[in-house]
Design a protein around this motif. Structure first.
Motif, short mmCIF file in Angstrom:
data_model
loop_
_atom_site.label_atom_id
_atom_site.label_comp_id
_atom_site.label_asym_id
_atom_site.label_seq_id
_atom_site.Cartn_x
_atom_site.Cartn_y
_atom_site.Cartn_z
N GLN A 48 1.89 -8.23 0.06
CA GLN A 48 2.93 -7.49 -0.69
C GLN A 48 2.81 -7.87 -2.26
N LYS A 215 0.63 0.65 7.55
CA LYS A 215 1.77 0.95 6.64
C LYS A 215 3.11 -0.06 7.02
N HIS A 216 3.72 -0.15 5.86
CA HIS A 216 4.88 -1.28 5.84
C HIS A 216 5.75 -1.06 4.72
N GLU A 217 7.07 -1.71 4.86
CA GLU A 217 7.98 -1.56 3.94
C GLU A 217 7.45 -2.12 2.80
N VAL A 218 8.12 -1.91 1.65
CA VAL A 218 7.81 -2.55 0.28
C VAL A 218 9.13 -3.67 -0.04
N TRP A 219 8.61 -4.94 -0.27
CA TRP A 219 9.37 -5.95 -0.22
C TRP A 219 9.99 -6.05 -1.79
#
Length: 374
Positions: A48, A215-219
């Motif tokens: 991230q 794909k993943h959430e943005v922290w």
């Protein structure tokens, strides 16, 4: 999901150690397993953070912090006076990544497929770096044998330390040069090593060892730093418990600390990567699999091992790069030649994966029966 559940082992290990004063073996097992999800969270937070600073610096962050858990564990074991165990951990990580990790990925990925293909040029570059690592690790051992025959054991030990510092410095320079080569001067050359868009994975196969590509959430930045710092500190706590329980666990299980180092401790820091390698193998993305497994092997040899040598002198527990056990040298050499052979044709089959696993089992059996000198 499994990594989230394994986080429960953190409070369990702490309770066993500090509240219930449980037998060392139980503390060792729970603390070792607790490091696995912590390594995964360190990887996630680093990934991230890398996305916030651009691909070049991001790749550098990925490859630098990707082995934090393993490095911390090795430092605590080293501080406990177990230099031979740390060397075994280095050897175990090298053979574990390229034999166990890659072997599992190939076998699982080949299920239902006749063969899988990967980029020969990228794999060839990695295998060349791996051969360099073998030479670098063999030189101190061969020097030690020669020096002991001419100037005696005491003088040889002094010279071993000096040579190891020199070798460590050269390896780190090569490591940094490789990052500059792949992330700066020739980044376009490696941009096509995988078809995944740049937003999903790094251009460098080495940094791919610590990039999930999913794909993943943005922290938020505060969350990134909190997870990175928190996971690192907790890993240090767990590593201290592992180090403290190492000898007692070894005696209880009837195995050597050397064997625990070369199998259990070596695999723990890379377990999350094995899962990622298997995942991407099923997705038929073998370029990324090669980057994860072989790339991690190279990181251990070019970065982790030299850093441990340099830091050990400041800790007052000097460690050299002399692998006195011929089995360790043969194992590392075998890894390099096997990976080089697989990289030649640009394709893998389930039988090749089985061969890798078979070699790993054979080496593990030899390490199990090996009796270290007193």
């Amino acid at each position: 999901m499994i990594f989230s559940l394994m986080l429960l082992l953190i409070p369990i290990s702490a309770l066993l150690e500090y509240v219930f004063h449980a037998p060392p073996m139980w503390v060792f097992v729970t603390a070792v397993l607790a490091i696995v999800p912590l390594a995964e969270w360190i990887r996630k937070s680093t990934e991230q953070l890398a996305e916030r600073v651009g691909s070049a610096i991001g790749g550098l962050l990925n490859v630098t912090f990707g082995n934090v858990a393993e490095l911390i564990l090795a430092l605590f074991v080293l501080a406990g006076g177990h230099a031979s165990v740390v060397k075994a951990q280095i050897t175990g990580a090298i053979i574990g990544n390229s034999l166990l990790g890659l072997g599992l990925a190939i076998v699982v990925g080949s299920w239902g497929r006749s063969e899988q293909k990967f980029n020969r040029a990228t794999a060839g570059r990695l295998s060349s770096l791996l051969l360099l690592c073998v030479v670098a690790l063999m030189v101190p051992a061969l020097f030690d044998i020669t020096e002991r025959g001419t100037s005696g054991a005491l003088n040889a030990a002094i010279q071993d330390e000096r040579l190891s510092l020199g070798v460590a410095g050269v390896l780190i320079v090569i490591y940094v040069a490789n990052l500059v080569y792949s992330l700066v001067t020739h980044r376009d050359t490696f941009a096509a090593f995988d078809e995944t868009p740049a937003a999903e994975t790094s251009n460098d196969p080495l940094s791919a060892a610590h990039t999930s590509g999913r794909k993943h959430e943005v922290w938020a930045m505060w969350k990134i730093m909190a997870v990175l710092i928190g996971a690192t500190l907790i890993t240090a706590m767990e590593a201290e418990m592992v180090s403290g329980a190492l000898e007692a666990t070894s005696a209880k299980l009837g195995v050597t600390t050397f064997f625990l180092g070369i199998t259990v401790l070596a695999v723990v820091g890379n377990a999350a990567e094995y899962v990622s390698a298997v995942y991407f193998a099923r997705k038929d993305r073998m370029d990324l699999v090669i980057g994860i497994t072989v790339g991690s092997t190279i990181q251990i040899a070019l970065f982790v091992a030299p850093v441990l040598v340099l830091v050990s002198y400041f800790m007052g527990t000097p460690m050299n790069l002399v692998f006195e056990n011929p089995l360790e040298l043969i194992s590392v050499a075998a890894v390099a030649f096997i990976v080089n052979a697989i990289a030649q044709d640009g394709e893998t089959t389930w039988f090749e994966g089985l061969l890798l696993l078979g070699v790993y089992v054979l080496l593990s059996m030899a390490f199990f029966f090996y009796t270290p000198p007193v």
